[in-house]
Design a protein around this motif. Structure first.
Motif, PDB file in Angstrom:
ATOM      1  N   VAL A  62       8.223   7.123   2.266  1.00  0.00           N
ATOM      2  CA  VAL A  62       8.585   6.436   1.039  1.00  0.00           C
ATOM      3  C   VAL A  62       7.574   5.333   0.761  1.00  0.00           C
ATOM      4  O   VAL A  62       7.078   4.684   1.690  1.00  0.00           O
ATOM      5  CB  VAL A  62      10.025   5.857   1.126  1.00  0.00           C
ATOM      6  N   MET A  63       7.234   5.171  -0.515  1.00  0.00           N
ATOM      7  CA  MET A  63       6.367   4.065  -0.925  1.00  0.00           C
ATOM      8  C   MET A  63       7.245   3.052  -1.640  1.00  0.00           C
ATOM      9  O   MET A  63       7.872   3.363  -2.643  1.00  0.00           O
ATOM     10  CB  MET A  63       5.257   4.576  -1.852  1.00  0.00           C
ATOM     11  N   ARG A  66       5.603  -2.505  -1.596  1.00  0.00           N
ATOM     12  CA  ARG A  66       4.958  -3.298  -0.542  1.00  0.00           C
ATOM     13  C   ARG A  66       4.399  -2.422   0.577  1.00  0.00           C
ATOM     14  O   ARG A  66       3.314  -2.654   1.075  1.00  0.00           O
ATOM     15  CB  ARG A  66       5.965  -4.290   0.069  1.00  0.00           C
ATOM     16  N   PHE A  67       5.145  -1.425   0.968  1.00  0.00           N
ATOM     17  CA  PHE A  67       4.805  -0.644   2.140  1.00  0.00           C
ATOM     18  C   PHE A  67       4.792   0.845   1.836  1.00  0.00           C
ATOM     19  O   PHE A  67       5.511   1.318   0.965  1.00  0.00           O
ATOM     20  CB  PHE A  67       5.852  -0.848   3.258  1.00  0.00           C
ATOM     21  N   ILE A  68       3.972   1.565   2.608  1.00  0.00           N
ATOM     22  CA  ILE A  68       4.212   2.987   2.806  1.00  0.00           C
ATOM     23  C   ILE A  68       4.957   3.074   4.131  1.00  0.00           C
ATOM     24  O   ILE A  68       4.475   2.599   5.153  1.00  0.00           O
ATOM     25  CB  ILE A  68       2.893   3.784   2.875  1.00  0.00           C
ATOM     26  N   GLU A 202       1.620   9.399  -0.284  1.00  0.00           N
ATOM     27  CA  GLU A 202       2.124   8.048  -0.558  1.00  0.00           C
ATOM     28  C   GLU A 202       0.997   7.103  -0.974  1.00  0.00           C
ATOM     29  O   GLU A 202       1.202   6.212  -1.818  1.00  0.00           O
ATOM     30  CB  GLU A 202       2.840   7.492   0.673  1.00  0.00           C
ATOM     31  N   TYR A 203      -0.188   7.265  -0.412  1.00  0.00           N
ATOM     32  CA  TYR A 203      -1.340   6.451  -0.833  1.00  0.00           C
ATOM     33  C   TYR A 203      -1.618   6.671  -2.326  1.00  0.00           C
ATOM     34  O   TYR A 203      -1.934   5.724  -3.058  1.00  0.00           O
ATOM     35  CB  TYR A 203      -2.582   6.813  -0.016  1.00  0.00           C
ATOM     36  N   THR A 204      -1.495   7.905  -2.775  1.00  0.00           N
ATOM     37  CA  THR A 204      -1.735   8.206  -4.192  1.00  0.00           C
ATOM     38  C   THR A 204      -0.728   7.480  -5.071  1.00  0.00           C
ATOM     39  O   THR A 204      -1.073   6.936  -6.129  1.00  0.00           O
ATOM     40  CB  THR A 204      -1.678   9.731  -4.424  1.00  0.00           C
ATOM     41  N   HIS A 205       0.541   7.447  -4.641  1.00  0.00           N
ATOM     42  CA  HIS A 205       1.554   6.650  -5.371  1.00  0.00           C
ATOM     43  C   HIS A 205       1.098   5.192  -5.464  1.00  0.00           C
ATOM     44  O   HIS A 205       1.139   4.572  -6.541  1.00  0.00           O
ATOM     45  CB  HIS A 205       2.897   6.677  -4.634  1.00  0.00           C
ATOM     46  N   HIS A 615      12.244  -3.098   2.001  1.00  0.00           N
ATOM     47  CA  HIS A 615      12.681  -3.573   0.701  1.00  0.00           C
ATOM     48  C   HIS A 615      11.785  -2.968  -0.366  1.00  0.00           C
ATOM     49  O   HIS A 615      10.760  -2.372  -0.082  1.00  0.00           O
ATOM     50  CB  HIS A 615      12.604  -5.103   0.653  1.00  0.00           C
ATOM     51  N   GLY A 616      12.151  -3.125  -1.640  1.00  0.00           N
ATOM     52  CA  GLY A 616      11.324  -2.627  -2.730  1.00  0.00           C
ATOM     53  C   GLY A 616      11.899  -1.372  -3.356  1.00  0.00           C
ATOM     54  O   GLY A 616      13.062  -1.032  -3.196  1.00  0.00           O
ATOM     55  N   ILE A 617      11.023  -0.654  -4.082  1.00  0.00           N
ATOM     56  CA  ILE A 617      11.447   0.568  -4.768  1.00  0.00           C
ATOM     57  C   ILE A 617      11.372   1.744  -3.813  1.00  0.00           C
ATOM     58  O   ILE A 617      10.929   1.616  -2.685  1.00  0.00           O
ATOM     59  CB  ILE A 617      10.565   0.834  -6.006  1.00  0.00           C
ATOM     60  N   PHE A 618      11.803   2.914  -4.285  1.00  0.00           N
ATOM     61  CA  PHE A 618      11.728   4.126  -3.476  1.00  0.00           C
ATOM     62  C   PHE A 618      10.958   5.190  -4.245  1.00  0.00           C
ATOM     63  O   PHE A 618      11.461   5.759  -5.204  1.00  0.00           O
ATOM     64  CB  PHE A 618      13.131   4.664  -3.155  1.00  0.00           C
ATOM     65  N   LEU A 619       9.733   5.449  -3.834  1.00  0.00           N
ATOM     66  CA  LEU A 619       8.953   6.559  -4.367  1.00  0.00           C
ATOM     67  C   LEU A 619       8.545   7.423  -3.191  1.00  0.00           C
ATOM     68  O   LEU A 619       8.184   6.915  -2.136  1.00  0.00           O
ATOM     69  CB  LEU A 619       7.713   6.053  -5.114  1.00  0.00           C
ATOM     70  N   PHE A 620       8.554   8.745  -3.373  1.00  0.00           N
ATOM     71  CA  PHE A 620       8.374   9.645  -2.244  1.00  0.00           C
ATOM     72  C   PHE A 620       7.074  10.415  -2.312  1.00  0.00           C
ATOM     73  O   PHE A 620       6.789  11.246  -1.520  1.00  0.00           O
ATOM     74  CB  PHE A 620       9.546  10.632  -2.166  1.00  0.00           C
TER      75      PHE A 620
END
Length: 620
Positions: A62-63, A66-68, A202-205, A615-620
């Motif tokens: 998950v991206m 802040r974090f991958i 995830e890096y691409t996100h 914490h943060g959003i959830f992008l996969f």
């Protein structure tokens, strides 16, 4: 006397000084950050409910802005060294260096070649490169077969690996009769490529979001979420001090740190029953209700923005990084809303036809340059349509000015935001007091504030965290690209995560809230899937009964979580309008949530901090 002096004089002095510095900084720097209080639009938009379930139960990574965070647990033996931080750093840097020159498949092959030497120590570099090339091609070709009607044939992991091995051995023997790579090493090669591809995804996100207006908004919301979690945890622990209630062998008295072994089921249920009066008091406490409402509001804003952003970031990433079947296998899971799915299909087709990595990324960045705070009177379709029109415009972005807003600018803006509300001001007190009372923490924060670029700065790199299995135990680590920015003599970081300035209890708050949200739904499928995923991870830490705890024992407690409390209209009525009836309902929900959260903490002990807590959003 000392405590009263602290509350009456020291804390307000530090708080007012922080607000004054923030206002001066904003005036002098003229920072390009939209005030966060203008964000109203997303709270009026309903998006699909699947994102939380995906994060908690199905996604490999998950991206979060802040974090991958790599959620899949990989075997450490597939890597040349057994240090998660170093592995994450090497692969992230490899991807960033090569993706613009080689594209997705070429980058995976080259990064595989750099990492796979330890798997095939007797082979020359040319042979290892050929192994990486052949297996990468096979994964792209065979990862879910699709016919012309769009039906996808799904394999179990074991079956898929057998197919890869058979095809790989056939291809390699055609090139060299002497080929004799052990099958277990070939399986490890598959996992290595899977890890690289997952991280590239995830890096691409991250790269698409970095420097955009929505990216900056996400950074603001992520930091607001952290501050709100710190404030709420500190407030709750003042009332429910587990060091005093359970004992200092379990938790500290002066800080919300859980340090002891977990309680047995009967002990935990007795402790929870004994604190019922305290929970009743908190359910009627205006400040507690307001602080909890803020966390619910953060949760929804980030959740809903991730839904909007995913329409552009997910399908474009799938077109660039994944194979031909990926969209057909995943579109229905990600986009249950028909409008969102329709736009996602447009974005996927457009990206696939365009093909070029940099051109597709630039178009997504253009779409993410909209200011969501300006959409107070528009619905989801209007927002997505405006973003899609920008996406179609151009792929050069020579006319678009992207920002490199620093962490300092974002935090200064948040200090001003908190300073406008009497109740919110006290959250500044909690943080400034914690920072000031420890010299090492103060030194570290001052250094990081002056030099840290910010997690979505487009000239930086993302932070990457993961866990590996090594000799039956989990070894975790995070690559932080700014670790060395504190000077030639780095200041030792005095805490694992910022939330820990009030105690590690804060780290389990968001995962408990996500689980509570899933538990509140009529259909418990996503909840059970999430629990099972977490249970698999906790087994490596000596907890082999989490499924029983989170399903059977929670059910025995007869916890009632009303899903309507998660609706934004409900939260806003209490948070902004002081609606007495709604605030009482949130208070009732707060009591039930605290019963859920505290029981999980009592049953896990210090392991509670290991729940998936980004914490943060959830992008996969």
């Amino acid at each position: 006397m000392a405590n009263s002096l602290d509350d009456w004089f020291i804390k307000p002095l530090l708080r007012n000084a922080a607000i004054a510095v923030a206002k001066a900084y904003r005036y002098i720097k003229r920072i390009d950050v939209t005030p966060i209080e203008k964000l109203k639009a997303p709270s009026r938009i309903r998006v699909n409910n699947k994102l939380i379930g995906l994060y908690a139960g199905e996604a490999k990574a998950v991206m979060t802005g802040r974090f991958i965070n790599v959620l899949e647990v990989y075997d450490a033996r597939i890597f040349p060294y057994k240090n998660a931080e170093k592995i994450n750093a090497e692969v992230t840097k490899c991807i960033a260096d090569l993706i613009h020159k080689l594209g997705s498949k070429g980058t995976i092959i080259e990064c595989c070649k750099r990492m796979a030497g330890s798997l095939f120590e007797q082979e020359p570099k040319e042979t290892i490169e050929e192994y990486c090339r052949q297996m990468t091609d096979l994964i792209y070709k065979l990862d879910g077969k699709i016919n012309y009607e769009g039906d996808v044939e799904e394999y179990s992991k074991k079956t898929g690996y057998s197919i890869y091995l058979t095809e790989f051995e056939k291809n390699m023997k055609e090139r060299s009769e002497s080929f004799n790579a052990p099958s277990d090493r070939v399986y490890q090669l598959i996992d290595l490529i899977d890890y690289i591809q997952t991280l590239l995804h995830e890096y691409t996100h991250w790269y698409m979001l970095a420097g955009t207006k929505i990216g900056i908004l996400i950074s603001q919301l992520s930091w607001r979420e952290r501050i709100d979690v710190i404030g709420f945890t500190g407030l709750i622990y003042d009332k429910i001090n587990l060091g005093k209630i359970v004992g200092e062998q379990f938790a500290k008295k002066d800080k919300a740190d859980i340090i002891g072994e977990r309680l047995k089921e009967g002990e935990a249920k007795k402790v929870l029953a004994d604190m019922n009066k305290l929970l009743d008091e908190l359910a009627k406490d205006r400040k507690a209700i307001k602080y909890f409402s803020s966390i619910l509001s953060d949760f929804n804003h980030l959740y809903e923005i991730s839904g909007i952003v995913s329409v552009f970031i997910e399908p474009s990433t799938w077109a660039l990084v994944e194979n031909e079947t990926y969209f057909h296998r995943n579109a229905d899971k990600y986009f249950t809303d028909p409008t969102m799915k329709e736009y996602a299909e447009y974005v996927y087709k457009f990206s696939k036809d365009l093909g070029d990595y940099e051109k597709v990324v630039n178009r997504v960045k253009r779409a993410l340059q909209i200011d969501l705070t300006q959409y107070s009177n528009k619905d989801l379709n209007d927002i997505l349509n405006d973003m899609f029109e920008k996406f179609k415009e151009d792929d050069s972005n020579s006319d678009v000015l992207f920002s490199n807003v620093s962490l300092r600018s974002i935090l200064m803006d948040l200090i001003i935001y908190y300073g406008k509300n009497p109740l919110e001001k006290e959250k500044i007190d909690i943080i400034t007091s914690a920072v000031m009372r420890d010299e090492e923490t103060l030194k570290y924060v001052l250094k990081i504030m002056s030099r840290y670029k910010g997690e979505l700065n487009r000239h930086g790199l993302p932070s990457v965290c993961s866990d590996l299995v090594y000799e039956g135990r989990l070894i975790g680590g995070c690559f932080n690209p700014d670790v060395g920015i504190t000077g030639d003599k780095p200041v030792k970081r005095p805490f694992g995560s910022l939330e820990e300035i009030v105690g590690n209890l804060a780290l389990s708050l968001k995962p408990a809230l996500i689980l509570a949200y899933l538990y509140s739904l009529d259909d418990k499928t996503d909840y059970k899937r999430a629990v099972q995923k977490i249970a698999e991870r906790l087994k490596y830490l000596g907890i082999d009964d989490f499924t029983k705890i989170a399903i059977d024992e929670i059910e025995d407690l007869k916890i009632q979580l009303n899903k309507e409390i998660f609706y934004n209209t409900t939260i806003e009525k209490c948070l902004n309008n002081d609606d007495k009836v709604i605030c009482e309902k949130i208070g009732e929900f707060l009591k039930e949530f605290l019963r859920y959260w505290i029981y999980i903490v009592l049953r896990l002990g210090r392991v509670q901090e290991m729940l998936p807590n980004r914490h943060g959003i959830f992008l996969f």
